[in-house]
Enzyme design. Structure first.
Site, mmCIF file in Angstrom:
data_model
loop_
_atom_site.group_PDB
_atom_site.id
_atom_site.type_symbol
_atom_site.label_atom_id
_atom_site.label_comp_id
_atom_site.label_asym_id
_atom_site.label_seq_id
_atom_site.Cartn_x
_atom_site.Cartn_y
_atom_site.Cartn_z
ATOM 1 N N ASP A 14 -1.734 6.235 0.956
ATOM 2 C CA ASP A 14 -1.296 5.278 -0.047
ATOM 3 C C ASP A 14 -0.646 4.081 0.654
ATOM 4 O O ASP A 14 -0.337 4.149 1.851
ATOM 5 C CB ASP A 14 -0.306 5.962 -0.996
ATOM 6 C CG ASP A 14 0.137 5.061 -2.132
ATOM 7 O OD1 ASP A 14 -0.692 4.303 -2.651
ATOM 8 O OD2 ASP A 14 1.329 5.121 -2.485
ATOM 9 N N ASP A 16 1.694 1.183 -1.282
ATOM 10 C CA ASP A 16 2.997 0.833 -1.847
ATOM 11 C C ASP A 16 3.962 2.008 -1.702
ATOM 12 O O ASP A 16 3.685 3.108 -2.178
ATOM 13 C CB ASP A 16 2.857 0.474 -3.335
ATOM 14 C CG ASP A 16 2.036 -0.782 -3.550
ATOM 15 O OD1 ASP A 16 2.419 -1.824 -3.000
ATOM 16 O OD2 ASP A 16 1.017 -0.716 -4.265
#
Length: 270
Positions: A14, A16
């Site tokens: 991922d 963010d």
């Protein structure tokens, strides 16, 4: 559970809350990316943020001092476009979103239509307004199918959190009584596409993320090992509320490098 990182061939990560908060790179990230490259690992950055194109994400990391080419990114915008292309080629849509979502839809042949579209598609975007919501609501009441780029309620930024797609689409769902279909994580379609892009099997892959409700559950349901980093949304206290748990918990991605190096040192000594 212990993960032997030197045996893992593919890393899905991922962005963010894992790589950066807003425009601030997180500690250990540069070392992690360098380790992926020097160890010749396959890797892909998966983000539920639909606002950016892969080129914009590559350039954003470059501004943060990180060299990652655009082939190493897959976004919920691309997942949404892939889904729409498969379901209804040549369709039209009314879209609330940014360049990442709009470009992805254009690239698969979706045309923009604010009169009688087949779909209303919502992602993150600065163009979000009461006028756009009103238009979207009435188009859905008129028969358009409602699609969300992802089901994230919020996302980390430098000074707190920002509402994300699930929160932005909720007023349309409430006003129409219609439920949106979400294409990003934890939808397994996005994970399967990511693994296919790298040519990897789930058993030899790991999912790294900061969210239990999207990153970790999507990795778990795809048969991958999972690493929760505590540099984003999820805290140790929040873990108690989930019926499932990650394979491993670390402070940030830099810890993965330290663990992998420790594994190598032990094997060198043995």
């Amino acid at each position: 559970m212990t993960i032997e990182f030197d045996k893992i061939k593919c890393f899905i990560c991922d962005m963010d809350g894992v790589i950066y908060h807003g425009n601030k790179v997180l500690p250990g990230v540069a070392e992690f990316i360098q380790w992926l490259k020097s160890s010749k690992k396959e890797y892909l950055f998966l983000t539920n943020n639909s606002a950016y194109t892969t080129k914009e994400l590559s350039q954003k990391l470059a501004r943060l001092g990180l060299d990652v080419s655009d082939k190493h990114f897959y976004t919920s915008a691309l997942a949404t476009a892939d889904f729409i292309k498969e379901q209804s080629p040549g369709c039209s849509a009314y879209v609330i979103g940014e360049a990442g979502l709009l470009n992805a839809l254009y690239d698969v042949g979706v045309t923009m239509n604010d009169v009688n579209p087949d779909y209303v598609i919502v992602g993150e975007g600065k163009g979000y307004s009461i006028d756009a919501l009103t238009k979207a609501t009435n188009l859905v009441l008129g028969g358009a199918k409602l699609i969300g780029a992802n089901s994230d309620i919020s996302g980390p930024i430098e000074n707190g959190i920002a509402p994300a797609c699930r929160a932005l689409i909720a007023p349309i769902e409430m006003a129409t009584g219609k439920q949106a279909y979400f294409c990003g994580k934890p939808n397994p379609l996005m994970m399967r596409t990511g693994l296919k892009m790298m040519g990897c099997h789930s058993a030899e892959s790991v999912m790294i993320g900061d969210r239990m409700d999207t990153d970790i559950v999507s990795g778990l349901e795809s048969g991958m090992s999972t690493v929760l980093v505590l540099s984003g949304i999820t805290t140790n206290e929040m873990l108690q509320g989930f019926a499932y748990q990650p394979s491993m918990i670390v402070g940030g991605v830099g810890d993965i490098v330290r663990l992998a190096n420790a594994e190598s040192a032990l094997k060198g000594d043995s």
